[in-house]
Design an enzyme around this catalytic site. Structure first.
Site, PDB file in Angstrom:
ATOM      1  N   ASN A  42     -30.156   8.556  37.281  1.00 24.14           N
ATOM      2  CA  ASN A  42     -31.207   7.544  37.425  1.00 24.14           C
ATOM      3  C   ASN A  42     -32.467   8.007  36.686  1.00 24.14           C
ATOM      4  O   ASN A  42     -32.817   9.191  36.689  1.00 24.14           O
ATOM      5  CB  ASN A  42     -31.481   7.209  38.889  1.00 24.14           C
ATOM      6  CG  ASN A  42     -31.823   8.391  39.759  1.00 24.14           C
ATOM      7  OD1 ASN A  42     -31.371   9.510  39.519  1.00 24.14           O
ATOM      8  ND2 ASN A  42     -32.609   8.172  40.793  1.00 24.14           N
ATOM      9  N   GLU A  44     -36.386   6.830  36.405  1.00 19.82           N
ATOM     10  CA  GLU A  44     -37.391   5.966  37.027  1.00 19.82           C
ATOM     11  C   GLU A  44     -38.605   5.769  36.127  1.00 19.82           C
ATOM     12  O   GLU A  44     -38.753   6.417  35.082  1.00 19.82           O
ATOM     13  CB  GLU A  44     -37.796   6.563  38.384  1.00 19.82           C
ATOM     14  CG  GLU A  44     -36.608   6.606  39.330  1.00 19.82           C
ATOM     15  CD  GLU A  44     -36.948   7.112  40.721  1.00 19.82           C
ATOM     16  OE1 GLU A  44     -38.045   7.682  40.909  1.00 19.82           O
ATOM     17  OE2 GLU A  44     -36.105   6.916  41.619  1.00 19.82           O
ATOM     18  N   CYS A  53     -30.550   2.794  37.260  1.00 18.88           N
ATOM     19  CA  CYS A  53     -29.636   3.578  38.104  1.00 18.88           C
ATOM     20  C   CYS A  53     -28.700   4.456  37.271  1.00 18.88           C
ATOM     21  O   CYS A  53     -28.417   4.168  36.096  1.00 18.88           O
ATOM     22  CB  CYS A  53     -28.774   2.652  38.947  1.00 18.88           C
ATOM     23  SG  CYS A  53     -29.641   1.805  40.273  1.00 18.88           S
ATOM     24  N   GLU A  55     -25.429   4.885  37.589  1.00 18.62           N
ATOM     25  CA  GLU A  55     -24.156   4.259  37.211  1.00 18.62           C
ATOM     26  C   GLU A  55     -24.305   3.443  35.932  1.00 18.62           C
ATOM     27  O   GLU A  55     -23.470   3.501  35.029  1.00 18.62           O
ATOM     28  CB  GLU A  55     -23.657   3.324  38.322  1.00 18.62           C
ATOM     29  CG  GLU A  55     -23.375   4.006  39.644  1.00 18.62           C
ATOM     30  CD  GLU A  55     -24.570   3.983  40.586  1.00 18.62           C
ATOM     31  OE1 GLU A  55     -25.702   4.242  40.132  1.00 18.62           O
ATOM     32  OE2 GLU A  55     -24.363   3.701  41.776  1.00 18.62           O
ATOM     33  N   CYS A  88     -25.538   0.270  44.227  1.00 20.63           N
ATOM     34  CA  CYS A  88     -26.373  -0.890  44.560  1.00 20.63           C
ATOM     35  C   CYS A  88     -25.735  -2.178  44.015  1.00 20.63           C
ATOM     36  O   CYS A  88     -24.825  -2.145  43.179  1.00 20.63           O
ATOM     37  CB  CYS A  88     -27.791  -0.708  44.025  1.00 20.63           C
ATOM     38  SG  CYS A  88     -27.975  -1.061  42.273  1.00 20.63           S
ATOM     39  N   CYS A  91     -25.797  -2.653  40.168  1.00 23.32           N
ATOM     40  CA  CYS A  91     -24.775  -1.846  39.478  1.00 23.32           C
ATOM     41  C   CYS A  91     -23.394  -2.464  39.650  1.00 23.32           C
ATOM     42  O   CYS A  91     -22.586  -2.462  38.725  1.00 23.32           O
ATOM     43  CB  CYS A  91     -24.787  -0.405  39.978  1.00 23.32           C
ATOM     44  SG  CYS A  91     -26.206   0.533  39.348  1.00 23.32           S
TER      45      CYS A  91
HETATM   46  N1  THU Z   1     -30.027   4.690  42.601  1.00 23.82           N
HETATM   47  C1  THU Z   1     -29.002   4.940  41.732  1.00 23.82           C
HETATM   48  O1  THU Z   1     -29.219   5.515  40.661  1.00 23.82           O
HETATM   49  N2  THU Z   1     -27.758   4.545  42.072  1.00 23.82           N
HETATM   50  C2  THU Z   1     -27.422   3.982  43.279  1.00 23.82           C
HETATM   51  O2  THU Z   1     -26.260   3.657  43.491  1.00 23.82           O
HETATM   52  C3  THU Z   1     -28.446   3.784  44.305  1.00 23.82           C
HETATM   53  C4  THU Z   1     -29.848   3.970  43.854  1.00 23.82           C
HETATM   54  C5  THU Z   1     -31.374   5.150  42.265  1.00 23.82           C
HETATM   55  C6  THU Z   1     -32.356   4.081  41.923  1.00 23.82           C
HETATM   56  C7  THU Z   1     -33.668   4.783  42.232  1.00 23.82           C
HETATM   57  O3  THU Z   1     -34.028   5.566  41.097  1.00 23.82           O
HETATM   58  C8  THU Z   1     -33.327   5.730  43.353  1.00 23.82           C
HETATM   59  O4  THU Z   1     -31.921   5.858  43.354  1.00 23.82           O
HETATM   60  C9  THU Z   1     -33.797   5.258  44.728  1.00 23.82           C
HETATM   61  O5  THU Z   1     -33.352   3.974  44.979  1.00 23.82           O
END
Ligand code: THU
Length: 132
Positions: A42, A44, A53, A55, A88, A91
């Site tokens: 991920n 940000e 994310c 994935e 999520c 994704c």
């Molecule tokens: N996140 C992911 O990268 N994958 C997931 O399946 C769930 C959430 C990340 C998004 C954000 O950067 C952090 O986790 C908190 O939500």
């Protein structure tokens, strides 16, 4: 390559996470039929919704190497959750666009718990291009 090896790849990806805002690092690894691995973590942004994310970054990484739906065998995702991390909704929608519905999805945490499923199980009744 077995599930545990793919989870280890996802952990390696997780170490590259840029997540200063949530403090929640996630890693993912995609496996193709010829044994290639593509990593994603991920990433940000101070403008929170712009974040991406793990994935999706792993899938897009594979696409940028010319991989298409038929190439994908499995995807592993790992996070520091009590139970195996669950992808999520955004994704899942992207997976349904770009991965085969029987793709092997492995969800894992850092304590050695994992759960395997398929995309079809993760997103039944998906909206897709055939609906347009
Ligand atoms: N996140 C992911 O990268 N994958 C997931 O399946 C769930 C959430 C990340 C998004 C954000 O950067 C952090 O986790 C908190 O939500």
């Amino acid at each position: 390559m077995d599930d545990n090896q793919l989870i280890e790849c996802a952990k390696e990806a997780r170490s590259l996470s840029y997540s200063p805002y949530s403090g929640f690092a996630v890693g993912a690894a995609v496996l193709t039929k010829d044994g290639s691995i593509y990593l994603g973590a991920n990433v940000e942004n101070s403008s929170y919704p712009v974040s991406m994310c793990a994935e999706r970054n792993a899938i897009y990484n594979a696409m940028m190497d010319g991989r298409t739906r038929e190439d994908f065998l499995a995807l592993a995702v790992v996070g520091d959750t009590a139970e195996p991390i669950s992808p999520c909704g955004a994704c899942r929608q992207v997976m349904s666009e770009l991965l085969p519905e029987d793709v092997h999805i492995v969800m894992a945490n850092l304590d050695g718990k994992s759960k395997a499923t398929t995309l079809k199980e993760l997103l039944p009744f998906a909206f897709d291009g055939s609906d347009l």
